[in-house]
Design a protein around this motif. Structure first.
Motif, PDB file in Angstrom:
ATOM      1  N   UNK A   1      94.705   0.045  18.385  1.00 61.02           N
ATOM      2  CA  UNK A   1      94.053   0.061  19.697  1.00 61.02           C
ATOM      3  C   UNK A   1      94.538  -1.069  20.600  1.00 61.02           C
ATOM      4  N   UNK A   2      95.374  -1.953  20.085  1.00 55.31           N
ATOM      5  CA  UNK A   2      95.896  -3.067  20.894  1.00 55.31           C
ATOM      6  C   UNK A   2      97.046  -2.555  21.757  1.00 55.31           C
ATOM      7  N   UNK A   3      96.882  -2.638  23.077  1.00 51.57           N
ATOM      8  CA  UNK A   3      97.897  -2.142  24.010  1.00 51.57           C
ATOM      9  C   UNK A   3      99.039  -3.135  24.192  1.00 51.57           C
ATOM     10  N   UNK A   4      98.684  -4.403  24.313  1.00 55.17           N
ATOM     11  CA  UNK A   4      99.695  -5.435  24.566  1.00 55.17           C
ATOM     12  C   UNK A   4      99.099  -6.795  24.231  1.00 55.17           C
ATOM     13  N   UNK A   5      99.964  -7.722  23.840  1.00 56.29           N
ATOM     14  CA  UNK A   5      99.538  -9.101  23.595  1.00 56.29           C
ATOM     15  C   UNK A   5     100.333 -10.014  24.522  1.00 56.29           C
ATOM     16  N   UNK A   6      99.616 -10.851  25.265  1.00 57.96           N
ATOM     17  CA  UNK A   6     100.221 -11.778  26.218  1.00 57.96           C
ATOM     18  C   UNK A   6     100.249 -13.183  25.610  1.00 57.96           C
ATOM     19  N   UNK A   7     101.398 -13.815  25.695  1.00 56.63           N
ATOM     20  CA  UNK A   7     101.568 -15.184  25.208  1.00 56.63           C
ATOM     21  C   UNK A   7     101.525 -16.118  26.409  1.00 56.63           C
ATOM     22  N   UNK A   8     100.759 -17.184  26.302  1.00 57.33           N
ATOM     23  CA  UNK A   8     100.660 -18.138  27.411  1.00 57.33           C
ATOM     24  C   UNK A   8     100.268 -19.497  26.865  1.00 57.33           C
TER      25      UNK A   8
ATOM     26  N   UNK B   1     101.590 -25.143  17.543  1.00 54.98           N
ATOM     27  CA  UNK B   1     102.580 -24.142  17.901  1.00 54.98           C
ATOM     28  C   UNK B   1     102.996 -23.334  16.673  1.00 54.98           C
ATOM     29  N   UNK B   2     103.157 -24.008  15.534  1.00 55.14           N
ATOM     30  CA  UNK B   2     103.574 -23.318  14.320  1.00 55.14           C
ATOM     31  C   UNK B   2     102.585 -22.257  13.884  1.00 55.14           C
ATOM     32  N   UNK B   3     101.304 -22.526  14.066  1.00 55.51           N
ATOM     33  CA  UNK B   3     100.274 -21.549  13.719  1.00 55.51           C
ATOM     34  C   UNK B   3     100.371 -20.316  14.617  1.00 55.51           C
ATOM     35  N   UNK B   4     100.627 -20.530  15.896  1.00 56.64           N
ATOM     36  CA  UNK B   4     100.777 -19.405  16.828  1.00 56.64           C
ATOM     37  C   UNK B   4     102.016 -18.577  16.489  1.00 56.64           C
ATOM     38  N   UNK B   5     103.106 -19.242  16.062  1.00 56.87           N
ATOM     39  CA  UNK B   5     104.331 -18.525  15.700  1.00 56.87           C
ATOM     40  C   UNK B   5     104.085 -17.541  14.562  1.00 56.87           C
TER      41      UNK B   5
ATOM     42  N   UNK C   1     109.862 -11.779  23.464  1.00 52.95           N
ATOM     43  CA  UNK C   1     110.251 -11.489  22.084  1.00 52.95           C
ATOM     44  C   UNK C   1     110.589 -12.802  21.393  1.00 52.95           C
ATOM     45  N   UNK C   2     109.967 -13.034  20.266  1.00 49.66           N
ATOM     46  CA  UNK C   2     110.176 -14.290  19.539  1.00 49.66           C
ATOM     47  C   UNK C   2     111.417 -14.161  18.666  1.00 49.66           C
ATOM     48  N   UNK C   3     112.486 -14.861  19.070  1.00 54.80           N
ATOM     49  CA  UNK C   3     113.727 -14.852  18.300  1.00 54.80           C
ATOM     50  C   UNK C   3     113.952 -16.187  17.606  1.00 54.80           C
ATOM     51  N   UNK C   4     113.586 -17.271  18.304  1.00 55.56           N
ATOM     52  CA  UNK C   4     113.818 -18.594  17.714  1.00 55.56           C
ATOM     53  C   UNK C   4     112.500 -19.364  17.700  1.00 55.56           C
TER      54      UNK C   4
END
Length: 387
Positions: free
Chosen positions: A117-124, A172-176, A218-221
């Motif tokens: 049911x999750x449409x999108x997740x916004x990172x901020x 930050x590491x927890x969010x990654x 998109x998380x690449x690094x």
């Protein structure tokens, strides 16, 4: 829903409790304020009982004293609730479960959202005030008052309604870890430069629905590096739009730009400030003359204190913005004004006027205590009007 005995979650994020040093410091500060409030209540009552006469004026301190006690107890209770009721977020293989406490409204929001049911997740990012009190640090380590930390906003469907739930992080590491896991589930990600955390859910959705406020992510690094790159790009685009809007409004046929005249210099005193301090100076000089003539009691502590109290209330009422520097400026200004004015008075023998002047200086010192409850009341009233 969150079950405390459940251990099948992949990642968990839980609110932190305040570090012991700051927790003890908070208790000590609130206990001091409670004691000060009780003193402002009991002190005037005792002085009126013992001396009467002008001490009746000190009964004006009963109201700020009662407010200070109420404020301190309320703040302490809120701090205890925040340290005891911890918001919790869990990521499962098929859902996000959370229990979020709103300590101001004393409400709790608890739900489990299926990932489908999750449409999108916004990172901020969000601004965490006094975050240093909730993280371990060395005694000599310098800590900023504000920390800028990562946050996720999950927009999902609940029946016919779209909703959003924020998941703030301390590291930050927890969010990654959350971002990588959710990306593997095929959920689309976007990054936004808007500070949404203090806004209502409706306001958050309205800003997130406008794609001009976000870009695909998109998380690449490294999360912080990639997020900062997108946020900088969004800021530049927004600045360019604002610049183009201002240029188009300046062209013939565009909307007229209102000019309000030159900005007031931050160090230049207002006319109201000059008027208040001028009246204080005139009051002191006239009162000394009246005391020498026997028309005013030579012990003018109560009268001077009342005049200072009214002047401080007017000064703080007119101040924009009202911060803790405002009462400090008034105290320093009134003390310097009345102290230096005594140096330029004609030299006379000690008499009623000299006694009145000494009482005026004593009133300024007494005002150094009384002005803070007055400031607290006016600050609270101003915040209440803004709601």
């Amino acid at each position: 829903m969150i079950d405390s005995a459940d251990r099948s979650f992949i990642h968990e994020r839980v609110d932190r409790r305040m570090e012991p040093f700051y927790w003890i410091l908070t208790f000590e500060a609130m206990c001091f304020l409670i004691a000060l409030g009780i003193a402002l209540i009991a002190g005037p009552v005792y002085l009126v009982y013992q001396f009467q006469s002008w001490t009746y004026l000190l009964l004006l301190l009963l109201l700020p004293g009662a407010w200070l006690v109420k404020f301190s107890i309320g703040y302490l209770r809120a701090a205890i609730r925040k340290n005891r009721l911890l918001s919790r977020y869990r990521l499962y293989a098929d859902q996000i479960a959370f229990r979020i406490y709103n300590h101001d409204a004393r409400t709790v929001r608890e739900d489990a959202i299926p990932l489908e049911r999750v449409e999108c997740i916004y990172v901020s990012k969000y601004i965490a005030q006094y975050h240093y009190a909730y993280r371990k640090s060395k005694m000599t380590e310098e800590q900023p008052v504000f920390h800028v930390l990562p946050i996720l906003y999950a927009v999902y469907q609940e029946g016919a309604q779209r909703r959003v739930v924020p998941v703030p992080f301390y590291e930050v590491g927890e969010a990654e870890l959350w971002v990588k896991e959710l990306q593997n589930r095929g959920i689309p990600f976007r990054a936004t430069n808007k500070l949404l955390f203090p806004l209502t859910e409706e306001q958050q959705l309205r800003l997130l629905e406008d794609e001009i406020n976000s870009k695909p992510f998109s998380l690449e690094r490294h999360l912080e590096f990639e997020l900062n790159s997108i946020l900088i790009e969004l800021e530049r685009e927004e600045a360019a739009r604002l610049r183009n809007t201002s240029e188009s409004s300046a062209k013939p046929g565009g909307a007229a730009v209102e000019h309000t005249g030159p900005r007031r210099s931050s160090w230049k005193p207002r006319r109201s400030t000059l008027a208040i301090f001028a009246l204080l100076l005139v009051f002191l000089l006239v009162s000394i003359k009246l005391a020498d003539a026997g028309l005013v009691d030579e012990d003018g502590t109560g009268l001077c204190f009342l005049v200072l109290l009214v002047s401080a209330a007017a000064y703080q009422y007119l101040a924009q913005p009202l911060t803790f520097r405002v009462p400090l400026r008034f105290l320093l200004g009134s003390f310097a004004l009345w102290t230096f004015s005594g140096a330029f008075m004609p030299e006379v023998e000690a008499g009623p006027g000299d006694e009145f002047y000494s009482s005026a200086i004593a009133a300024v010192i007494l005002m150094a205590i009384a002005i803070w409850p007055l400031f607290g009341i006016q600050y609270w009233l101003r915040r209440r009007r803004r709601r």
